[in-house]
Design an enzyme around this catalytic site. Structure first.
Site, PDB file in Angstrom:
ATOM      1  N   ASN A   1     -12.108  -3.204   0.500  1.00  0.00           N
ATOM      2  CA  ASN A   1     -11.125  -3.397   2.018  1.00  0.00           C
ATOM      3  C   ASN A   1     -12.152  -2.673   3.011  1.00  0.00           C
ATOM      4  OD1 ASN A   1      -8.393  -2.710   3.036  1.00  0.00           O
ATOM      5  ND2 ASN A   1      -9.331  -0.595   3.318  1.00  0.00           N
ATOM      6  N   GLU A   2     -12.177  -4.034   4.115  1.00  0.00           N
ATOM      7  CA  GLU A   2     -12.775  -2.965   5.431  1.00  0.00           C
ATOM      8  C   GLU A   2     -13.865  -2.262   5.566  1.00  0.00           C
ATOM      9  OE1 GLU A   2      -9.604  -1.197   7.892  1.00  0.00           O
ATOM     10  OE2 GLU A   2      -7.455  -3.251   7.804  1.00  0.00           O
TER      11      GLU A   2
ATOM     12  N   CYS B   1      -6.470   0.962   2.775  1.00  0.00           N
ATOM     13  CA  CYS B   1      -7.293   1.966   2.734  1.00  0.00           C
ATOM     14  C   CYS B   1      -7.306   2.703   1.266  1.00  0.00           C
ATOM     15  CB  CYS B   1      -7.491   3.252   3.647  1.00  0.00           C
ATOM     16  SG  CYS B   1      -7.630   1.783   5.379  1.00  0.00           S
TER      17      CYS B   1
ATOM     18  N   GLU C   1       0.778  -1.079   0.101  1.00  0.00           N
ATOM     19  CA  GLU C   1      -0.123  -0.239  -0.239  1.00  0.00           C
ATOM     20  C   GLU C   1       1.001   1.099   0.090  1.00  0.00           C
ATOM     21  OE1 GLU C   1      -3.232   0.234   3.433  1.00  0.00           O
ATOM     22  OE2 GLU C   1      -3.746   2.089   2.030  1.00  0.00           O
TER      23      GLU C   1
HETATM   24  O1  AHR Z   1      -2.125  -1.406   6.892  1.00  0.00           O
HETATM   25  C1  AHR Z   1      -2.932  -0.184   7.575  1.00  0.00           C
HETATM   26  C2  AHR Z   1      -4.268  -0.391   6.690  1.00  0.00           C
HETATM   27  O2  AHR Z   1      -4.859  -0.785   7.967  1.00  0.00           O
HETATM   28  C3  AHR Z   1      -5.018  -0.361   5.822  1.00  0.00           C
HETATM   29  O3  AHR Z   1      -4.708   0.840   4.439  1.00  0.00           O
HETATM   30  C4  AHR Z   1      -6.130  -0.110   5.795  1.00  0.00           C
HETATM   31  O4  AHR Z   1      -6.861  -1.310   5.396  1.00  0.00           O
HETATM   32  C5  AHR Z   1      -5.954  -1.539   7.759  1.00  0.00           C
HETATM   33  O5  AHR Z   1      -7.152  -0.258   8.361  1.00  0.00           O
END
Ligand code: AHR
Length: 835
Positions: A573-574, A442, A251
């Protein structure tokens, strides 16, 4: 019945129930309330000593951390079938309230935030109707009362209307708990129901207690006080496991991409920084000159990159990312686009200067013409300097526009143009990851709808890519875009796993101009077909035939005519697995399944492990729709104690349901950096993951990269500066599990009464080479003698590993001699034996 009469009838009935409330032996009285707006929803029970707090039932999941996540004025009601409905006010400026559903008060479906027409939804109250629907009343700042009705499943809400309801609808119950009187809702429940609730809290407290265990506290509180012996019995039984267990999570967080893995040395090369990237930033951030740098946007190089600098007889400097690190003798490719403005020709001197301003590399550029052209030259550094600057010197007064000012080391990873930083990419490649997940995290779903990551903004000529702000508080050039990610995957033999938004932005997004935050209602339904097409185009771009597909032709034109062979795609994602998410997610999955039935879809089950609301609802949804997804992405960042005490997490997973991708996890202690303790906790857990490799398909530690001085998150697997790369103990564990992986798990049993949570053992076999790998973990403060039955371990078998004290942050993996049948593992050690 008209609303007014109906509500009074309901209110009277409820108050009769709650005021009578002489508790029978089978009836218990509970009080549900929010002690303050940040504390979430709590429950108390009536006892002989008055009201006693039991615990927190749920909390607000609305909007951004810090300013939001508030719960005001919770109102609950019970449906005829005994299930519960909750509404609460989230703030005093958003046209939404929160709506939630629970079967038992203990587990809650993820919250929905239905959008109303008024700017505020204050003090919502909910009442059940005899037909199974629910009425919700709320107030506005001006004192108006409004009304909406919800379907029995509490997922669909009618448009709001004016209501004449009496103020009595807002009458609250009260209870005094620990000396404070609170407003809330009183209910009678059965003794069994109360037992379910209290046992949940008892289990939660016991689990919390176990999870407090830390290796670095062993000196004070040793789990064993003398050397121990355990027995490992290996059977002949094997099962197939995933051959892709260890991959990486990439990321752009903590400067992982721009200023990190992406080898570009010039910061803000396109003059497109804006305050939205970071407060105080603008078009000239990272640039300096003796007089203000002139930036204009007339006749730009690209509509996606409208700004450029205009130079006459001036010198402008770029500071790179915390300086530009160059090595003596190394060659750097310089390029920039130029457009002459006041004359037909313009000359530039391009220099690298050291900290004292002395030139250490120099080249001349002759440019001409009023249209944009790209010019290139090579700079060779005369000396090594870790904080050089680039100087662009305009010769004579004639003015010219400059844009996309770029400097790349020629030594990129595999000498790719627009490539990756060699030392970092090589460190990643040495992990032999079986897949790469990108571009987040994120960052994939973004800060609000406008910031959702669109893959198609990240491919094509660099000047036409669309930069954007990064949810982690800086800028994304998109120079490292989908083409570069896929190329890197191919270069290191990893499966690409792109993860794109499920039609909703990050659940922690700020309020937009309409005051709508969190998932922001999702991409409007009328725009979903276009968004879905964008995802389908990505698959076409990656796998299609350039002769028939315009997207595949783009890939070919970029230098990759052969398909990338994309097999997986992650959606979401989440996210909050609420109604807004589920509707959009299902639409996306159905479209992908219809057009590309062989692509394996990976869904999401929220940011926490069981029994969090998103996890439960996510898995529920997954099991109800077995045709939609191949696997789901689980995330949990936990303490070392949690990992040591949840070693059986996947042992009882349904083998016929979707596979698991443990896409983000890391163990941590208060030290916030990976150390021997966190690495051993992860190693223990990975032995369990191998045992469950028939249900867990993939795992990736997260986050992977963090640049010194720019940490958005801790711990991380690899820390780096402009000149150094520092793999951590977490890195070594990932590397050893990845390099010594297999596709068959050989069953074994470990006998170590009372201390088994601190010992790990896993034997896998690679069916292609026939090699077996035995991984052993001793997370105890004492030496462990392991007697191994059923497996011959030659005394000269290759064995490597590490040991240290729990706090040590640097380790060295080294060969570790063996002494035959029984194996001696030093305190806090990890070993891999090749057989
Ligand atoms: O890994 C860091 C963050 O943690 C990521 O962006 C997110 O998916 C999670 O909350």
């Amino acid at each position: 019945m008209n609303n007014f009469r109906r509500i009074i009838a309901i209110a009277l009935t409820l108050s009769a129930i709650t005021t009578l409330n002489a508790q029978t032996s089978d009836t218990k009285q509970i009080f549900i309330y929010a002690p303050n707006e940040r504390a979430g929803l709590h429950i108390a029970q009536q006892t002989n000593n008055g009201w006693q707090e039991i615990g927190q039932l749920c909390s607000s999941d609305y909007g951004t951390w810090g300013q939001e996540k508030r719960m005001y004025h919770p109102s609950l009601c019970r449906a005829q079938d005994g299930t519960w409905r909750l509404v609460f006010q989230i703030n005093d400026k958003s046209p939404m309230f929160a709506a939630a559903y629970s079967k038992d008060l203990v587990t809650w479906r993820p919250q929905d935030y239905p959008i109303m027409t008024t700017r505020q939804c204050l003090q919502p109250v909910v009442f059940p109707n005899p037909d199974g629907t629910f009425d919700i009343y709320y107030k506005t700042k001006g004192g108006d009362k409004r009304w909406t009705s919800a379907t029995p499943d509490f997922r669909t809400f009618t448009p709001d209307r004016t209501s004449q309801i009496s103020n009595d609808a807002w009458l609250r119950d009260t209870a005094t708990i620990s000396g404070h009187m609170y407003d809330g809702c009183l209910f009678d429940i059965t003794a069994n129901e109360l037992t379910t609730i209290t046992s949940h809290f008892t289990r939660q407290a016991a689990d919390w207690q176990l999870s407090q265990e830390r290796m670095h506290n062993d000196a004070k509180n040793p789990p064993v006080t003398r050397p121990v012996t355990a027995t490992l019995t290996v059977t002949n039984e094997e099962k197939a496991i995933s051959d892709k267990l260890i991959g990486i999570f990439f990321e752009d967080i903590s400067y992982a991409a721009d200023g990190g893995l992406y080898a570009e040395l010039i910061q803000n090369r396109d003059f497109e920084y804006i305050p939205k990237d970071h407060r105080g930033w603008g078009a000239t951030t990272a640039w300096s000159a003796s007089k203000p740098v002139v930036v204009v946007a007339v006749d730009p190089l690209s509509e996606n990159n409208p700004h450029y600098a205009v130079l006459g007889n001036d010198t402008i400097y770029n500071e790179g990312w915390d300086g530009i690190a160059v090595s003596a003798g190394a060659k750097y490719d310089f390029s920039m686009f130029v457009r002459c403005v006041t004359a037909d020709k313009k000359q530039f001197i391009i220099q690298l200067v050291d900290e004292a301003g002395t030139p250490i590399a120099q080249a001349k550029l002759k440019t001409e013409g009023k249209d944009w052209h790209q010019y290139e030259t090579v700079l060779t550094a005369k000396t090594t300097c870790s904080k050089a600057r680039l100087a662009v010197i305009g010769v004579k007064d004639a003015k010219a526009g400059i844009d996309m000012v770029s400097l790349f080391p020629q030594e990129t990873f595999m000498h790719r143009k627009n490539g990756l930083r060699k030392d970092l990419a090589e460190t990643i490649a040495a992990l032999h990851p079986k897949f790469i997940r990108f571009p987040g995290g994120c960052m994939s779903h973004g800060q609000g709808l406008e910031n959702i990551y669109h893959w198609n903004h990240t491919v094509g000529p660099l000047q036409d890519r669309k930069p954007d702000f990064n949810i982690w508080g800086y800028h994304q050039t998109r120079g490292l875009g989908f083409f570069e990610y896929f190329q890197f995957c191919e270069d290191i033999g990893a499966e690409p796993l792109p993860v794109l938004a499920a039609g909703v932005p990050c659940q922690n997004s700020n309020n937009n101009r309409q005051g709508i935050g969190g998932q922001q209602g999702g991409i409007p339904m009328d725009q979903m077909p276009a968004y879905i097409q964008e995802l389908l185009d990505m698959i076409e771009w990656a796998n299609g035939d350039p002769a028939t597909s315009k997207w595949a032709k783009m890939r070919a034109d970029a230098g990759h005519p052969a398909p990338f062979n994309l097999k997986y795609i992650g959606i979401g994602n989440e996210d909050i697995i609420g109604t807004v998410f589920e509707e959009r997610y299902e639409m996306i999955c159905r479209a992908i399944r219809a057009k590309y039935p062989d692509i394996k879809i990976c869904g999401t089950v929220g940011p926490f492990h069981t029994p969090s609301a998103d996890y439960l609802e996510g898995w529920d949804f997954t099991k109800k729709h077995p045709d939609l997804q191949y696997m789901v992405d689980e995330h949990y960042y936990e303490s070392t104690g949690w990992f040591m005490h949840h070693r059986d997490y996947y042992d009882h997973y349904d083998r016929s349901a979707a596979k698991v991708y443990l896409g983000e996890y890391a163990a941590s202690t208060d030290a916030k950096r990976p150390n021997v303790e966190t690495a051993l906790a992860e190693a223990l857990y990975l032995t369990d993951i191998e045992r469950n490799g028939d249900v867990v398909e993939m795992t990736s530690y997260a986050p992977m990269l963090a640049k010194d001085g720019h940490h958005n998150w801790n711990p991380d697997m690899i820390y780096f500066s402009n000149t150094d790369v520092c793999p951590t103990p977490a890195y070594e564990v990932q590397r050893l599990f990845s390099v010594y992986s297999g596709d068959r798990y050989v069953k074994s049993t470990l006998k170590a009464p009372g201390i088994a949570h601190r010992i790990g053992a896993s034997l896998v076999r690679d069916s292609k080479t026939g090699k077996k790998y035995l991984k052993l973990v001793n997370a105890l403060p004492q030496p462990l003698t392991l007697d191994v039955n059923g497996l011959t371990i030659p005394a000269d078998a290759k064995c490597e590993g590490f040991e240290g004290t729990p706090e040590e942050q640097t380790i060295k993996v080294k060969p570790c001699p063996l002494n035959g049948g029984s194996i001696l593992l030093p305190p806090y050690s990890f070993r891999v034996i090749e057989l």
